[in-house]
Design a protein around this motif. Structure first.
Motif, PDB file in Angstrom:
ATOM      1  N   ARG A   1      21.513  67.359  28.209  1.00 49.39           N
ATOM      2  CA  ARG A   1      20.996  67.338  26.958  1.00 49.39           C
ATOM      3  C   ARG A   1      20.305  65.977  26.575  1.00 49.39           C
ATOM      4  O   ARG A   1      20.986  64.951  27.136  1.00 49.39           O
ATOM      5  N   PRO A   2      19.184  66.107  26.013  1.00 49.93           N
ATOM      6  CA  PRO A   2      18.760  64.713  25.815  1.00 49.93           C
ATOM      7  C   PRO A   2      19.194  63.663  24.727  1.00 49.93           C
ATOM      8  O   PRO A   2      20.019  64.512  24.036  1.00 49.93           O
ATOM      9  N   ILE A   3      18.988  62.642  24.805  1.00 46.72           N
ATOM     10  CA  ILE A   3      19.667  61.797  23.786  1.00 46.72           C
ATOM     11  C   ILE A   3      18.457  61.323  22.731  1.00 46.72           C
ATOM     12  O   ILE A   3      17.390  61.324  22.911  1.00 46.72           O
ATOM     13  N   LYS A   4      19.190  60.807  21.466  1.00 47.42           N
ATOM     14  CA  LYS A   4      18.404  60.428  20.455  1.00 47.42           C
ATOM     15  C   LYS A   4      18.144  59.171  20.402  1.00 47.42           C
ATOM     16  O   LYS A   4      19.070  58.077  20.559  1.00 47.42           O
ATOM     17  N   CYS A   5      17.007  58.654  20.694  1.00 49.22           N
ATOM     18  CA  CYS A   5      16.521  57.175  20.497  1.00 49.22           C
ATOM     19  C   CYS A   5      15.748  56.776  19.532  1.00 49.22           C
ATOM     20  O   CYS A   5      14.991  57.556  18.828  1.00 49.22           O
ATOM     21  N   VAL A   6      15.454  55.461  19.277  1.00 50.70           N
ATOM     22  CA  VAL A   6      14.549  54.640  18.201  1.00 50.70           C
ATOM     23  C   VAL A   6      13.595  53.910  19.182  1.00 50.70           C
ATOM     24  O   VAL A   6      14.170  52.973  19.793  1.00 50.70           O
TER      25      VAL A   6
ATOM     26  N   PHE B   1      13.069  59.716  18.242  1.00 52.72           N
ATOM     27  CA  PHE B   1      12.558  60.473  19.621  1.00 52.72           C
ATOM     28  C   PHE B   1      13.844  61.027  20.469  1.00 52.72           C
ATOM     29  O   PHE B   1      14.701  60.220  20.525  1.00 52.72           O
ATOM     30  N   TYR B   2      13.533  62.268  21.115  1.00 53.49           N
ATOM     31  CA  TYR B   2      14.873  62.687  22.049  1.00 53.49           C
ATOM     32  C   TYR B   2      14.128  62.095  23.325  1.00 53.49           C
ATOM     33  O   TYR B   2      12.827  62.642  23.492  1.00 53.49           O
ATOM     34  N   GLY B   3      15.037  61.668  24.207  1.00 55.05           N
ATOM     35  CA  GLY B   3      14.469  61.063  25.490  1.00 55.05           C
ATOM     36  C   GLY B   3      15.305  61.379  26.585  1.00 55.05           C
ATOM     37  O   GLY B   3      16.457  62.107  26.526  1.00 55.05           O
ATOM     38  N   CYS B   4      14.946  61.173  27.533  1.00 57.83           N
ATOM     39  CA  CYS B   4      15.703  61.563  29.067  1.00 57.83           C
ATOM     40  C   CYS B   4      17.260  60.742  28.745  1.00 57.83           C
ATOM     41  O   CYS B   4      17.185  59.797  28.472  1.00 57.83           O
TER      42      CYS B   4
END
Length: 210
Positions: free
Chosen positions: A5-10, A21-24
């Protein structure tokens, strides 16, 4: 790639600063596949220009700090070089003094006395430098105190002159009031006695009243 499951980043770089954004999920360990799915839409061009300008100012400030650090390092290296030259000159002076004592006495046992003289000279120079630095600091403090006293004295003189001028103006105003009262009294007497033109005297009285 990782089936996770991707993680939410800034984002925190350039004109993308603040966008989510959602990233690796593999951020610190393993291979980051670089997958990116933006949550926020692209910022308005005006906001992008502002962010770009802010980052430019940030990098410019960092460059300034690097330049200041380089200047400091160059200055420190210069001081070390000068200190090294002074040490060499001092060592040469000590050697010359040592040779002179050896030539006079002709004894090798005089080396102990030479070492004592070297230490004494070193301590003397050290004390001289410390005393000179202390005197310079005291002179600077006295200079600042003198400048402060001059400023305070100037302010006191200005206040004194202002008060004196104000007092003189008040005295002149009181004199004018007295003269005006006297003139009004004379006009009233002339009006009552009829020694002058009533119309002219009334004009003078109007001027005094104004």
């Amino acid at each position: 790639m990782h089936h996770m499951r991707p993680i939410k980043c800034v984002a925190f770089e350039g004109t993308l600063t603040g966008r989510r954004f959602y990233g690796c999920p593999m951020q610190s360990e393993g291979v980051n596949c670089g997958v990116t799915e933006w949550v926020d839409k692209p910022w308005h061009p005006i906001l992008q220009n502002c962010l770009s300008r802010l980052w430019d100012m940030y990098h410019e400030q960092n460059c300034g700090r690097v330049v200041d650090k380089q200047k400091y390092e160059k200055h420190l290296a210069k001081l070390k070089t000068e200190n090294g030259k002074l040490c060499i000159e001092y060592t040469k002076l000590v050697q010359d003094v040592s040779k002179m004592f050896d030539w006079q006495d002709g004894r090798v046992g005089h080396m102990n006395n030479q070492k004592a003289v070297e230490e004494e000279e070193f301590e003397k120079k050290k004390k001289d430098v410390e005393e000179r630095a202390r005197l310079e600091v005291q002179m600077e403090k006295l200079k600042l105190a003198k400048e402060q006293r001059c400023i305070l004295q100037s302010q006191a003189d200005i206040i004194k002159k202002t008060r004196k001028a104000k007092k003189e103006v008040e005295q002149e105003r009181d004199l004018l009031k007295i003269e005006k009262a006297k003139l009004e009294h004379v006009v009233n007497e002339l009006l009552s006695d009829g020694h002058a033109s009533k119309e002219k005297l009334e004009k003078i009285k109007a001027i005094l009243d104004s």
